[in-house]
Write an enzyme that holds these catalytic residues in place. Structure first.
Site, mmCIF file in Angstrom:
data_model
loop_
_atom_site.group_PDB
_atom_site.id
_atom_site.type_symbol
_atom_site.label_atom_id
_atom_site.label_comp_id
_atom_site.label_asym_id
_atom_site.label_seq_id
_atom_site.Cartn_x
_atom_site.Cartn_y
_atom_site.Cartn_z
ATOM 1 N N LYS A 135 0.837 -1.213 0.000
ATOM 2 C CA LYS A 135 0.000 0.000 0.000
ATOM 3 C C LYS A 135 0.868 1.257 0.000
ATOM 4 O O LYS A 135 0.632 2.184 -0.778
ATOM 5 C CB LYS A 135 -0.900 -0.018 1.248
ATOM 6 C CG LYS A 135 -1.499 1.326 1.623
ATOM 7 C CD LYS A 135 -2.351 1.246 2.870
ATOM 8 C CE LYS A 135 -1.658 1.514 4.176
ATOM 9 N NZ LYS A 135 -1.394 2.914 4.507
ATOM 10 N N ASN A 136 1.859 1.296 0.898
ATOM 11 C CA ASN A 136 2.603 2.541 1.086
ATOM 12 C C ASN A 136 3.631 2.805 -0.013
ATOM 13 O O ASN A 136 4.233 3.880 -0.055
ATOM 14 C CB ASN A 136 3.262 2.574 2.473
ATOM 15 C CG ASN A 136 2.209 2.739 3.556
ATOM 16 O OD1 ASN A 136 1.053 3.054 3.264
ATOM 17 N ND2 ASN A 136 2.599 2.519 4.802
ATOM 18 N N CYS B 185 -3.879 13.012 13.420
ATOM 19 C CA CYS B 185 -4.738 11.837 13.315
ATOM 20 C C CYS B 185 -4.521 10.961 14.531
ATOM 21 O O CYS B 185 -3.710 11.279 15.388
ATOM 22 C CB CYS B 185 -4.500 11.074 12.025
ATOM 23 S SG CYS B 185 -3.112 9.993 12.081
ATOM 24 N N ARG C 139 0.969 14.635 13.315
ATOM 25 C CA ARG C 139 1.602 14.298 12.028
ATOM 26 C C ARG C 139 1.840 15.589 11.243
ATOM 27 O O ARG C 139 1.127 15.890 10.284
ATOM 28 C CB ARG C 139 0.756 13.286 11.259
ATOM 29 C CG ARG C 139 0.695 11.970 12.020
ATOM 30 C CD ARG C 139 -0.028 10.891 11.289
ATOM 31 N NE ARG C 139 0.748 10.341 10.191
ATOM 32 C CZ ARG C 139 0.273 9.411 9.356
ATOM 33 N NH1 ARG C 139 -0.952 8.964 9.509
ATOM 34 N NH2 ARG C 139 1.017 8.940 8.387
ATOM 35 N N ASP D 138 4.687 0.507 12.123
ATOM 36 C CA ASP D 138 3.455 -0.115 11.615
ATOM 37 C C ASP D 138 3.316 -1.576 12.045
ATOM 38 O O ASP D 138 2.314 -2.218 11.719
ATOM 39 C CB ASP D 138 3.397 -0.005 10.080
ATOM 40 C CG ASP D 138 3.164 1.425 9.623
ATOM 41 O OD1 ASP D 138 2.787 2.264 10.458
ATOM 42 O OD2 ASP D 138 3.372 1.708 8.431
ATOM 43 N N ARG E 283 -9.014 -0.038 4.922
ATOM 44 C CA ARG E 283 -8.157 0.953 4.254
ATOM 45 C C ARG E 283 -6.843 0.318 3.802
ATOM 46 O O ARG E 283 -6.228 0.788 2.842
ATOM 47 C CB ARG E 283 -7.851 2.115 5.196
ATOM 48 C CG ARG E 283 -9.039 3.020 5.447
ATOM 49 C CD ARG E 283 -8.619 4.206 6.276
ATOM 50 N NE ARG E 283 -7.389 4.782 5.736
ATOM 51 C CZ ARG E 283 -6.620 5.644 6.372
ATOM 52 N NH1 ARG E 283 -6.951 6.058 7.565
ATOM 53 N NH2 ARG E 283 -5.515 6.098 5.812
#
Ligand code: EPZ
Length: 424
Positions: free
Chosen positions: A22-23, A120, A125, A311, A403
């Site tokens: 994803k990233n 968030c 951030r 993560d 997500r």
């Protein structure tokens, strides 16, 4: 809103294929703004963040098609859409990573107006380093009414440091790199992020005609070029999805094989799993995870790559809650990223937070409870805890999970988990 319900204590066995990262996919999709003509990109996962990024790019004039095998075709054409440079609040608020259109827009369309992504649930951030880097390249930047507005004639190469209070910045490096590839002259980015996803973006850009040297090091040297063209590319496998499945195998004392893994991107994760007592056997692009009934407590600290990824912090915490003895997890990237802790405590975990550390006293078992997801990786941690908790765990607000993980419950179910999604 959908929920996930898990009946715990089922051992996982079998094989699972890991999706593209994803990233890496998110900034690579944004970088297509720089390219003339079609790019065909394989391995982009089918998740909500990718849908959001697609909407943002379509809004900027991109043509996006997803083929049946999952390949994306993304087309921007030189000379078109010069007047489209806004990423609006309605889209940006769904996903912070939409900030990575800032660099490509500024470089290609000379103007960008991107909604401020704000804080968030994983903590502050800021984007000061993004702004510092772009200003150093010659952009004029203002923030007003919730938007970052940037403008420049052709950007000019320079020397920039992206070192911040908590180390370097992943998306900040992506933004400055994508702005610099078409700048005039040479840009040197000191203290660049080295994450595999940043490397993947740089490799993608080089394939499209950019001249980026030092990929994977903390000093990037970028020679500006006049044009970049569409390419065929395959995204690297998602190391965080792989790490999450590794812990699913470990926590259920199972025996699972992950396909499509780059274990060299997971050195810190695999080393820590081995310290705990999990057997990890890497073979070509596969990794076999064999759990055991004898695990050891460990301490770990999250750090920028090649350190332990932030993560993976919630997932390791779920595992360590079930390992007898005291383990300490220290979070050095997002120092208050502990929203999963109260939920794990609801499941019977013994965890105390002291500043940016969690002190965990492992217990022989957790118990099922109703819990709520606060963010993507916190959600992954709760699912893992649910897999070994006695009784039933009901997990609410799983849109956070959607997500970033493609059909997580289906894939865990194929491995033997008793897990289902309930739609309201
Ligand atoms: C990326 O976020 C990832 N997101 C995050 O993954 C990941 O947790 C994070 O990198 C760290 O690895 C994407 O790639 C889409 P940072 P990013 O800028 O780039 C501070 C997930 O679950 N900082 O590297 O936004 C910041 O506060 C997500 O997939 C500044 O001080 O993270 C933090 O403490 C969540 N100023 C540290 O740097 C800045 O201008 C690292 O943040 C920018 C960041």
């Amino acid at each position: 809103m959908d929920k996930i319900v898990i009946e715990g204590c089922h051992r996982l066995e079998g094989r699972v294929r890991i999706n593209g990262a994803k990233n890496a996919a998110l900034p690579i999709m944004a970088a297509c703004i720089l390219l003339n003509g079609p790019s065909r990109i394989k391995g982009i996962p089918d998740i909500v963040d990718i849908q959001t990024q697609s909407e943002i790019l379509k809004n900027l004039g991109g043509e996006i098609k997803r083929f049946e095998d999952g390949t994306f075709e993304i087309i921007f054409r030189d000379g078109e859409n010069a007047d489209r440079f806004i990423a609006p609040y309605e889209l940006v608020k769904k996903m912070r990573a939409s900030i990575c259109v800032l660099g490509p827009l500024l470089s290609k369309r000379r103007k960008a107006k991107v909604s401020y992504p704000g804080g968030c649930v994983i903590g502050q951030r800021p984007i000061d380093l993004h702004i510092k880097g772009l200003k150093a390249l010659g952009a004029q930047i203002e923030t007003a009414e919730g938007y970052i507005t940037a403008a420049a004639d052709r950007l000019k190469g320079t020397e920039i440091s992206l070192m911040g209070q908590y180390g370097t910045t992943v998306l900040g490096t992506c933004n400055v790199m994508t702005a610099a590839v078409m700048a005039e002259g040479t840009t040197i980015i000191e203290h660049a992020a080295c994450e595999p996803e940043v490397q993947d973006l740089a490799n993608f850009l080089n394939k499209a005609g950019a001249k980026i040297a030092g990929i994977g090091e903390d000093r990037l040297i970028i020679e500006g070029v006049r044009e970049l063209n569409g390419v065929d590319y395959e995204i690297i496998p998602d190391r965080i999805e792989a790490g999450t499945f590794m812990i699913a195998g470990a926590i259920t004392k199972g025996d699972i094989t992950l396909e499509n893994v780059r274990t060299e991107h997971l050195t810190a994760v695999i080393d820590k799993l081995r310290d705990i007592g999990v057997e990890v056997v890497a073979d070509n692009n596969n990794a076999r995870i064999k759990g055991s009934s004898l695990y050891h407590n460990v301490d770990l600290t999250t750090l920028p790559y090649p350190g332990m990824p932030t993560d993976m912090q919630a997932q390791f915490m779920a595992l360590l809650c079930t390992v007898e003895g005291k383990s300490i997890i220290t979070e050095k990237v997002f120092t208050d990223r502990f929203m999963h802790v109260p939920e794990l405590i609801r499941m019977g975990a013994d965890i105390r937070i002291e500043v940016s550390s969690a002190i965990i006293r492992g217990k022989p078992f957790l118990s099922g409870a109703s819990v709520m997801v606060s963010d993507l990786r916190a959600g992954a941690g709760l699912v893992l805890a649910g897999l070994v908790a006695k009784g039933t765990t009901q997990i609410d607000r799983i849109y956070h999970l959607d997500r970033g993980y493609e059909r997580l419950e289906e894939r865990l179910s194929k491995l033997g988990a008793v897990i289902k999604r309930i739609s309201d």
